[in-house]
Design a protein around this motif. Sequence first.
Motif, mmCIF file in Angstrom:
data_model
loop_
_atom_site.group_PDB
_atom_site.id
_atom_site.type_symbol
_atom_site.label_atom_id
_atom_site.label_comp_id
_atom_site.label_asym_id
_atom_site.label_seq_id
_atom_site.Cartn_x
_atom_site.Cartn_y
_atom_site.Cartn_z
ATOM 1 N N UNK A 101 0.749 -1.206 0.039
ATOM 2 C CA UNK A 101 0.084 -0.050 0.053
ATOM 3 C C UNK A 101 0.747 1.380 0.022
ATOM 4 N N UNK A 102 2.287 0.974 -0.007
ATOM 5 C CA UNK A 102 3.048 2.123 -0.074
ATOM 6 C C UNK A 102 4.000 2.087 -1.125
ATOM 7 N N UNK A 103 3.521 1.551 -2.279
ATOM 8 C CA UNK A 103 4.285 1.775 -3.585
ATOM 9 C C UNK A 103 5.231 0.555 -3.751
ATOM 10 N N UNK A 104 5.013 -0.519 -2.850
ATOM 11 C CA UNK A 104 6.181 -1.737 -3.098
ATOM 12 C C UNK A 104 5.162 -2.686 -3.691
ATOM 13 N N UNK A 105 5.544 -3.381 -4.739
ATOM 14 C CA UNK A 105 4.896 -4.628 -5.275
ATOM 15 C C UNK A 105 5.924 -5.885 -5.462
ATOM 16 N N UNK A 106 5.413 -7.065 -4.798
ATOM 17 C CA UNK A 106 6.140 -8.312 -4.760
ATOM 18 C C UNK A 106 5.403 -9.175 -6.029
ATOM 19 N N UNK A 136 15.361 -3.389 -0.782
ATOM 20 C CA UNK A 136 14.626 -2.279 -0.124
ATOM 21 C C UNK A 136 13.477 -2.011 -0.533
ATOM 22 N N UNK A 137 12.384 -1.474 0.212
ATOM 23 C CA UNK A 137 11.074 -1.288 -0.254
ATOM 24 C C UNK A 137 10.914 0.144 -0.756
ATOM 25 N N UNK A 138 9.898 0.580 -1.329
ATOM 26 C CA UNK A 138 9.722 1.774 -1.965
ATOM 27 C C UNK A 138 9.935 3.087 -1.139
ATOM 28 N N UNK A 139 10.065 2.693 0.207
ATOM 29 C CA UNK A 139 10.317 3.862 0.995
ATOM 30 C C UNK A 139 11.708 3.726 1.606
ATOM 31 N N UNK A 140 12.742 2.654 0.806
ATOM 32 C CA UNK A 140 14.027 2.516 1.383
ATOM 33 C C UNK A 140 14.278 1.642 2.791
#
Length: 374
Positions: free
Chosen positions: A183-188, A278-282
């Motif tokens: 929900x914060x820009x990361x897609x697996x 790392x995810x979309x927020x680092x």
Amino acid sequence: MSPLFPSRRTTLRTLAGIGTAALGASACGPGAEATTAKGLRMGAEWESHARTFMSWPALESVWEEDLPYVREDIARVARAIAEYEYVVMLARPEQRKAAQKACGSDVEVISLAVDDLWARDTVPVFVEQDGDVVGIDLNFNGWGNKQEHTNDARVGRSLLPEYGIPRRKAPLVAEGGSFETDGEGTLLITESSIVNDNRNRGKSRDQIESELKRTLGVEKVIWLAGVRGEDITDAHVDSLVRFTAPGVVLLDRAVPGMPADSWSRSADQAKAVLGEAKDARGRSFEVVDLPQPDPDRIRGEGDDFVSTYTNFYVANDAVFLPEFGDRKADRRAQSILREHFPERDVVPVRIDTIASGGGGIHCSTHDQPGKPVD
């Protein structure tokens, strides 16, 4: 219970290639980052739902003698979820009354032609754009034309007008079970399930990544290898790894001591990738093992049986997961989910026939984001 063909986890040993090559968090192709859509967001499953969509299994050609039993499972799941949020069951017109009787009055059954129960893959993926819900039709093609899907391919264009939701046709072929987001820009996503000629012939991973960003509004795509050709989905991510919060994932793990196979190797590969990504927020990922039950202690049987707890479903105020009959493992999985969703009830549901067809609770449900329906 006999193995089903075709099924959700039918072994397709005649298909060439089992892909478990090391893949990692993508280095974006030229211009990929710039294609991220503005004002578009794919929410996390733990956010508020307006309703849950499900589908009533219709095809005897798929389920054969198990059709009555899988319908019992689907009705059981629908009734359980309806205790917490509004449930809409899609059923063929001639099967609507029987479905309504099985599901009870707390579930709304509507007439809409479907083929099978896998609503996660056939109902459009919902995104939000500037505060409005949009349905992304992923052009369902029966997991690469492996199963009859004449009606399921039309669910998007038939369902969305009933609820006044705009439909947007995706520029690629995929299924809802392919995606897992925080929900914060990361897609697996597993490469095996979408960078595949049976869905997206001729498209490279970079091209598909760019289209995913533009279509779903995600910023970071983390690619996992998956397993190519051993099950009908080509290894959807929702039976491998799931978010419980931004930066935190549960990973399906086999019972210690079991012989290594392509599934366990794909889990090892996913753990290695997530350990470095790392995810979309680092943020780095916290990866928590979610152990499977002991195959010698479960009720289910058959080569296609999916004994994973990662195919759970997060609804309003509750989390639904399968219970397989291995009491120790069932209790352990429930405890892990309670730790990660402390403000929700954790509800085990028996789904032996659904699991025998290669799926789980998440596969059979599809959440629509929004304010809960009264």
